[in-house]
Scaffold this motif. Sequence first.
Motif, PDB file in Angstrom:
ATOM      1  N   ILE A  87     -24.730  -0.901  -7.626  1.00 35.12           N
ATOM      2  CA  ILE A  87     -24.594   0.435  -7.056  1.00 35.12           C
ATOM      3  C   ILE A  87     -24.545   0.291  -5.538  1.00 35.12           C
ATOM      4  N   SER A  88     -23.486   0.792  -4.905  1.00 32.91           N
ATOM      5  CA  SER A  88     -23.298   0.592  -3.467  1.00 32.91           C
ATOM      6  C   SER A  88     -22.891   1.889  -2.793  1.00 32.91           C
ATOM      7  N   ALA A  89     -23.211   1.974  -1.505  1.00 34.81           N
ATOM      8  CA  ALA A  89     -22.835   3.129  -0.687  1.00 34.81           C
ATOM      9  C   ALA A  89     -22.580   2.649   0.729  1.00 34.81           C
ATOM     10  N   GLY A  90     -21.624   3.288   1.414  1.00 42.05           N
ATOM     11  CA  GLY A  90     -21.331   2.867   2.782  1.00 42.05           C
ATOM     12  C   GLY A  90     -20.178   3.635   3.382  1.00 42.05           C
ATOM     13  N   LEU A  91     -19.526   2.987   4.372  1.00 45.64           N
ATOM     14  CA  LEU A  91     -18.444   3.591   5.142  1.00 45.64           C
ATOM     15  C   LEU A  91     -17.092   3.046   4.698  1.00 45.64           C
ATOM     16  N   THR A  92     -16.089   3.917   4.715  1.00 51.82           N
ATOM     17  CA  THR A  92     -14.699   3.538   4.437  1.00 51.82           C
ATOM     18  C   THR A  92     -13.877   3.749   5.701  1.00 51.82           C
ATOM     19  N   TYR A  93     -13.019   2.759   6.010  1.00 43.00           N
ATOM     20  CA  TYR A  93     -12.095   2.905   7.139  1.00 43.00           C
ATOM     21  C   TYR A  93     -10.700   2.523   6.667  1.00 43.00           C
ATOM     22  N   ARG A  94      -9.715   3.430   6.833  1.00 44.70           N
ATOM     23  CA  ARG A  94      -8.324   3.189   6.449  1.00 44.70           C
ATOM     24  C   ARG A  94      -7.450   3.193   7.699  1.00 44.70           C
ATOM     25  N   PHE A  95      -6.437   2.324   7.696  1.00 39.84           N
ATOM     26  CA  PHE A  95      -5.604   2.207   8.892  1.00 39.84           C
ATOM     27  C   PHE A  95      -4.258   1.589   8.500  1.00 39.84           C
ATOM     28  N   GLY A  96      -3.350   1.529   9.490  1.00 39.08           N
ATOM     29  CA  GLY A  96      -2.059   0.863   9.317  1.00 39.08           C
ATOM     30  C   GLY A  96      -0.936   1.765   8.860  1.00 39.08           C
ATOM     31  N   GLY A  97      -1.117   3.115   8.909  1.00 41.17           N
ATOM     32  CA  GLY A  97      -0.075   4.008   8.428  1.00 41.17           C
ATOM     33  C   GLY A  97       1.210   3.937   9.222  1.00 41.17           C
ATOM     34  N   SER A  98       1.128   3.537  10.495  1.00 36.71           N
ATOM     35  CA  SER A  98       2.337   3.441  11.323  1.00 36.71           C
ATOM     36  C   SER A  98       3.041   2.100  11.172  1.00 36.71           C
ATOM     37  N   LEU A  99       2.447   1.187  10.367  1.00 32.97           N
ATOM     38  CA  LEU A  99       3.008  -0.154  10.265  1.00 32.97           C
ATOM     39  C   LEU A  99       3.855  -0.348   9.016  1.00 32.97           C
ATOM     40  N   LEU A 100       3.394   0.213   7.870  1.00 33.83           N
ATOM     41  CA  LEU A 100       4.058  -0.054   6.602  1.00 33.83           C
ATOM     42  C   LEU A 100       4.321   1.243   5.859  1.00 33.83           C
ATOM     43  N   SER A 101       5.323   1.203   4.996  1.00 30.20           N
ATOM     44  CA  SER A 101       5.607   2.301   4.078  1.00 30.20           C
ATOM     45  C   SER A 101       5.077   1.928   2.705  1.00 30.20           C
ATOM     46  N   PRO A 102       4.855   2.936   1.840  1.00 29.59           N
ATOM     47  CA  PRO A 102       4.373   2.612   0.490  1.00 29.59           C
ATOM     48  C   PRO A 102       5.312   1.661  -0.226  1.00 29.59           C
ATOM     49  N   LEU A 103       4.719   0.717  -0.979  1.00 28.34           N
ATOM     50  CA  LEU A 103       5.527  -0.257  -1.704  1.00 28.34           C
ATOM     51  C   LEU A 103       6.265   0.413  -2.849  1.00 28.34           C
ATOM     52  N   PHE A 104       5.612   1.406  -3.489  1.00 27.72           N
ATOM     53  CA  PHE A 104       6.239   2.150  -4.585  1.00 27.72           C
ATOM     54  C   PHE A 104       6.321   3.617  -4.186  1.00 27.72           C
TER      55      PHE A 104
END
Length: 566
Positions: free
Chosen positions: A549-566
């Motif tokens: 059981i875990s809890a913590g922080l999420t960080y998402r990035f890189g939207g200006s670098l790549l497009s969705p693969l699908f």
Amino acid sequence: MKNYVRGALAALLVGSVGAAAQAADLPSHKAPPPPLPPAFTWTGLYGGVNIGYAFGASSQETGGLGYLNGGVFAPAAPLGSAWTTGQNLQGVVGGGQLGYNYQFNPWLVLGAEADIQAADIGSHGNAVVGIADALGPHIQSVNSAKKVDWFGTVRGRVGFTLPSMPNLMVYGTGGFAYGQVVQNAGFADNFIGTTVSSLGHGYYDNTRVGWAAGGGLEWSPSMFPSWSLKAEYLYVDLGSTRANSVPLNGGTPALIGVTTPLFAATQNSPTRFHTVRAGINWHFDPFAVVAPSSTSGALPSVKGPPPAFVDSYQPFQVRLKVAGVIPLDGHGTVYDSGAGTLAAGLGSIGVRSGLTGANGVIAGASTNTSTAIIPMLDVAYYLNKNWAIEAICCVAPHHIQGTGTIASDFARAWLFPPSVMLQYHVTNFGAFQPYLGVGVNFTTFWNTRVNNDVWGIPMAPGSFLSTLGVPAVLSTFQYATVAPSWGVVGQAGFDYMLNDHWGLNLDVKYIGLHPMVHSTVISFAPQAPAAGAIFIPVKVSLPINPIVISAGLTYRFGGSLLSPLF
């Protein structure tokens, strides 16, 4: 006609002069001044790494030795002795830290920090005491070794800054400390002029708790306000440990008709050391409100509602979490691997004691596996906004406790259980994004060591050894190894996104983990010393199958670098 043209020109001239005069009365429009750079603040989360050196506090270990019986010297036993041994812990330390600061005013910063350190801290000491009494001269000695494998702290911080130098902070810190402490002690008493010598061994290996306090300097360069460098001193006190002697040859014959004395000895050892370390931190504030820009060209307002949540595609994700590892099972089945062999004419202790059945299972023997609290790092790549591949990395310390007929603190081991998951994320609920995952885990075990506890194997009524008048056989584990294990992983959790990049995470995993433990037991019967030591190979089928059981922080990035693969 001429009069008409002249009148028109006059009217045009008067209108132009009036317009110029009116324009002169209008307010002047100037471009808005450039926005001021934000004032430096220590408020926010931070994380980083550090490296340093630990050195001892010139501590003293104390111990003593006394006799349970005098052996060949019975009924008069030697008097025993007490001693003091110097200790000087030292070694390299390094690890990471995570914390939060809040700046209340231009000169006061309050915060909290947690760190975990790998350590190579150790010391050696010895003492020799000569005794001459009515039984003749003999020399008692102890050789002591202490080691700290890792330690961590959870501390508060009080920092002070100057308005003229807001990016330099002086701080004091103090709080809770914990760490893994190993103590070894060898004891001996040699009787001069004879071949009689009594030997013993003491061992301690456990997680200790205590306190830590210190202070330091932290500086953030003006050109890199998101980074800071720090130098820190910390004093750590993990309390004292005690290694009690296990007799190695007490009560066994040294010569024909001569029996060595059986003694009890102890060694008390404090675990206190200083650390000096340097580190680097990256500062960020996921809860900061970004002021919206003005479309009219005016300066932006410093107040206003936070920006609306935008669910944009961010291909890369990092999570930093704290996890609790709870074994669902952990109760192992113990097999007597030496059931079919004969040793010293006695055969397997399990067979001769009547505890080993025809299938090799030792009756009444089992194990328990401890829980653990660990840091965890998850890294993911999103194929699109819903499907992701995640790699999970952590290390976890566990100890295996023997129960029943092997009632002892059996062994300790570190686990490295990397997992790879395929996840589906539901994005229909806005900021609340639940997910499910399935994957595979491969767990390896390292730094496995036994704890040298001694326990008694009871004799079943009517067994071979019980007919010899042996009520119990003293035993201890000599070594232990744990084979790697593969297993499936199931996962369920959710992210609550605070904005486009930052979020909070809660996650539950089930890991199929069923390793095989191999060990050797050393047994001896005090009532039958001629049998000497008997070695028994054993193996433990150990289903752990933990819930994490875990809890913590999420960080998402890189939207200006790549497009969705699908």
